[in-house]
Motif scaffolding. Structure first.
Motif, PDB file in Angstrom:
ATOM      1  N   PRO A 244     105.961  14.346  15.917  1.00 26.53           N
ATOM      2  CA  PRO A 244     106.034  15.600  16.679  1.00 26.53           C
ATOM      3  C   PRO A 244     107.429  15.825  17.264  1.00 26.53           C
ATOM      4  N   ASP A 245     107.779  17.091  17.410  1.00 25.67           N
ATOM      5  CA  ASP A 245     109.045  17.494  18.015  1.00 25.67           C
ATOM      6  C   ASP A 245     110.262  16.986  17.225  1.00 25.67           C
ATOM      7  N   SER A 246     110.094  16.747  15.932  1.00 23.00           N
ATOM      8  CA  SER A 246     111.216  16.278  15.131  1.00 23.00           C
ATOM      9  C   SER A 246     111.892  17.460  14.434  1.00 23.00           C
ATOM     10  N   LYS A 247     113.168  17.270  14.101  1.00 21.36           N
ATOM     11  CA  LYS A 247     113.959  18.319  13.455  1.00 21.36           C
ATOM     12  C   LYS A 247     114.583  17.745  12.192  1.00 21.36           C
ATOM     13  N   TRP A 248     114.378  18.434  11.081  1.00 20.87           N
ATOM     14  CA  TRP A 248     114.805  17.952   9.775  1.00 20.87           C
ATOM     15  C   TRP A 248     115.618  19.031   9.070  1.00 20.87           C
ATOM     16  N   LEU A 249     116.525  18.593   8.222  1.00 20.11           N
ATOM     17  CA  LEU A 249     117.360  19.512   7.447  1.00 20.11           C
ATOM     18  C   LEU A 249     117.184  19.212   5.969  1.00 20.11           C
ATOM     19  N   ILE A 250     116.989  20.259   5.196  1.00 14.17           N
ATOM     20  CA  ILE A 250     117.019  20.169   3.731  1.00 14.17           C
ATOM     21  C   ILE A 250     118.207  21.015   3.303  1.00 14.17           C
ATOM     22  N   ALA A 251     119.130  20.399   2.586  1.00 18.31           N
ATOM     23  CA  ALA A 251     120.387  21.071   2.256  1.00 18.31           C
ATOM     24  C   ALA A 251     120.731  20.939   0.773  1.00 18.31           C
ATOM     25  N   ARG A 252     121.608  21.810   0.360  1.00 15.82           N
ATOM     26  CA  ARG A 252     122.207  21.766  -0.975  1.00 15.82           C
ATOM     27  C   ARG A 252     123.554  22.468  -0.849  1.00 15.82           C
ATOM     28  N   ARG A 253     124.459  22.225  -1.741  1.00 13.80           N
ATOM     29  CA  ARG A 253     125.793  22.811  -1.628  1.00 13.80           C
ATOM     30  C   ARG A 253     125.729  24.331  -1.499  1.00 13.80           C
ATOM     31  N   ASP A 254     124.975  24.966  -2.364  1.00  9.65           N
ATOM     32  CA  ASP A 254     124.925  26.428  -2.403  1.00  9.65           C
ATOM     33  C   ASP A 254     123.558  26.919  -1.901  1.00  9.65           C
ATOM     34  N   TYR A 255     123.567  27.848  -0.954  1.00  7.81           N
ATOM     35  CA  TYR A 255     122.318  28.341  -0.373  1.00  7.81           C
ATOM     36  C   TYR A 255     121.430  29.022  -1.410  1.00  7.81           C
ATOM     37  N   ASN A 256     122.027  29.798  -2.329  1.00  8.39           N
ATOM     38  CA  ASN A 256     121.211  30.472  -3.340  1.00  8.39           C
ATOM     39  C   ASN A 256     120.516  29.473  -4.255  1.00  8.39           C
ATOM     40  N   ASP A 257     121.222  28.402  -4.651  1.00  6.74           N
ATOM     41  CA  ASP A 257     120.586  27.357  -5.453  1.00  6.74           C
ATOM     42  C   ASP A 257     119.479  26.680  -4.652  1.00  6.74           C
TER      43      ASP A 257
ATOM     44  N   LYS B 193     117.698  27.995  -2.240  1.00  7.82           N
ATOM     45  CA  LYS B 193     116.585  28.925  -2.098  1.00  7.82           C
ATOM     46  C   LYS B 193     115.765  29.024  -3.379  1.00  7.82           C
ATOM     47  N   ASN B 194     116.435  29.017  -4.525  1.00 13.46           N
ATOM     48  CA  ASN B 194     115.745  29.208  -5.804  1.00 13.46           C
ATOM     49  C   ASN B 194     115.107  27.939  -6.352  1.00 13.46           C
ATOM     50  N   THR B 195     115.431  26.782  -5.797  1.00 18.30           N
ATOM     51  CA  THR B 195     114.876  25.530  -6.324  1.00 18.30           C
ATOM     52  C   THR B 195     114.197  24.727  -5.221  1.00 18.30           C
ATOM     53  N   THR B 196     114.976  24.109  -4.383  1.00 21.41           N
ATOM     54  CA  THR B 196     114.481  23.166  -3.390  1.00 21.41           C
ATOM     55  C   THR B 196     113.554  23.837  -2.369  1.00 21.41           C
ATOM     56  N   MET B 197     113.973  24.971  -1.837  1.00 14.08           N
ATOM     57  CA  MET B 197     113.167  25.676  -0.842  1.00 14.08           C
ATOM     58  C   MET B 197     111.859  26.171  -1.475  1.00 14.08           C
ATOM     59  N   ARG B 198     111.958  26.678  -2.690  1.00 16.12           N
ATOM     60  CA  ARG B 198     110.756  27.139  -3.396  1.00 16.12           C
ATOM     61  C   ARG B 198     109.778  25.979  -3.578  1.00 16.12           C
TER      62      ARG B 198
ATOM     63  N   THR C 291     113.918  15.965  -6.434  1.00 14.91           N
ATOM     64  CA  THR C 291     113.729  17.020  -5.440  1.00 14.91           C
ATOM     65  C   THR C 291     112.362  16.887  -4.785  1.00 14.91           C
ATOM     66  N   MET C 292     111.352  16.670  -5.595  1.00 17.58           N
ATOM     67  CA  MET C 292     109.989  16.614  -5.058  1.00 17.58           C
ATOM     68  C   MET C 292     109.818  15.482  -4.049  1.00 17.58           C
ATOM     69  N   ILE C 293     110.343  14.297  -4.344  1.00 13.83           N
ATOM     70  CA  ILE C 293     110.131  13.180  -3.426  1.00 13.83           C
ATOM     71  C   ILE C 293     110.938  13.355  -2.139  1.00 13.83           C
ATOM     72  N   GLY C 294     112.145  13.915  -2.255  1.00 14.47           N
ATOM     73  CA  GLY C 294     112.949  14.166  -1.056  1.00 14.47           C
ATOM     74  C   GLY C 294     112.300  15.178  -0.138  1.00 14.47           C
ATOM     75  N   VAL C 295     111.816  16.267  -0.707  1.00 17.07           N
ATOM     76  CA  VAL C 295     111.149  17.305   0.076  1.00 17.07           C
ATOM     77  C   VAL C 295     109.838  16.765   0.652  1.00 17.07           C
ATOM     78  N   ALA C 296     109.066  16.042  -0.155  1.00 23.19           N
ATOM     79  CA  ALA C 296     107.784  15.492   0.310  1.00 23.19           C
ATOM     80  C   ALA C 296     107.995  14.553   1.494  1.00 23.19           C
ATOM     81  N   GLU C 297     109.035  13.726   1.418  1.00 25.89           N
ATOM     82  CA  GLU C 297     109.283  12.803   2.529  1.00 25.89           C
ATOM     83  C   GLU C 297     109.600  13.568   3.813  1.00 25.89           C
ATOM     84  N   ILE C 298     110.405  14.609   3.717  1.00 32.25           N
ATOM     85  CA  ILE C 298     110.731  15.410   4.912  1.00 32.25           C
ATOM     86  C   ILE C 298     109.473  16.068   5.475  1.00 32.25           C
TER      87      ILE C 298
END
Length: 173
Positions: free
Chosen positions: A60-73, A75-80, A45-52
């Motif tokens: 500049p002006d780039s758009k990135w998505l960080i996703a997981r199957r369940d939004y609550n999961d 929010k509680n892990t990857t987004m945090r 998780t850390m390396i994927g998020v760090a790369e984004i």
């Protein structure tokens, strides 16, 4: 920059900040689609998020998505984890934030001599239980990809179509 993002203990001296060898291999891989597998706690998780984050800061002006199957999961892990990493950077990097799903943050890219006022980049957080819709991104990090049904993976690939104005030659997919 990666060492700063990946070091959870801010008190750790700079010479003790390390990126593990498999994370280095992941970052050096130039393929458009890549995977990082390993046991719990291996830094996936850390390396994927760090790369984004680094991509948002450097394109500049780039758009990135960080996703997981369940939004609550997500929010509680990857987004945090993403917000913890962003807090390690200088104040003012996060320009704005929409807190309603899909949550989006706008990042202030690095200023360069060639571009002293770069257009903000964005990182959107989305659960894949819902359809992605008509969004377009430069790149996507999917945390816990093994949880995702195949149809969502193929849907995501169709969203890799945003070319930032700062990099008109950028190869997306």
């Amino acid at each position: 920059l990666f060492k700063i993002l990946l070091t959870e203990n801010r008190q750790r001296p700079k010479d003790e900040r390390v990126i593990n060898p498999t994370q280095v291999s992941f970052l050096q891989d130039s393929h458009n689609v890549k995977a990082y597998m390993g046991p719990g706690g291996s830094g996936k998780t850390m390396i994927g998020v760090a790369e984004i984050i680094v991509l948002a800061l450097t394109i500049p002006d780039s758009k990135w998505l960080i996703a997981r199957r369940d939004y609550n999961d997500l929010k509680n892990t990857t987004m945090r984890k993403c917000y913890e990493m962003l807090a390690r950077l200088p104040e003012g990097i996060v320009l704005d934030r929409v807190r309603t799903p899909p949550e989006t943050i706008w990042i202030k890219p690095m200023v360069t001599k060639e571009d002293p006022n770069p257009a903000p980049s964005s990182i959107t957080f989305m659960g894949m239980s819902d359809w992605v819709g008509s969004y377009a991104y430069c790149g996507i990090f999917v945390d816990e990809l093994d949880e995702l049904e195949e149809k969502y993976f193929w849907q995501l690939t169709s969203r890799l179509r945003y070319v930032p104005q700062s990099r008109p030659d950028m190869k997306i997919f």
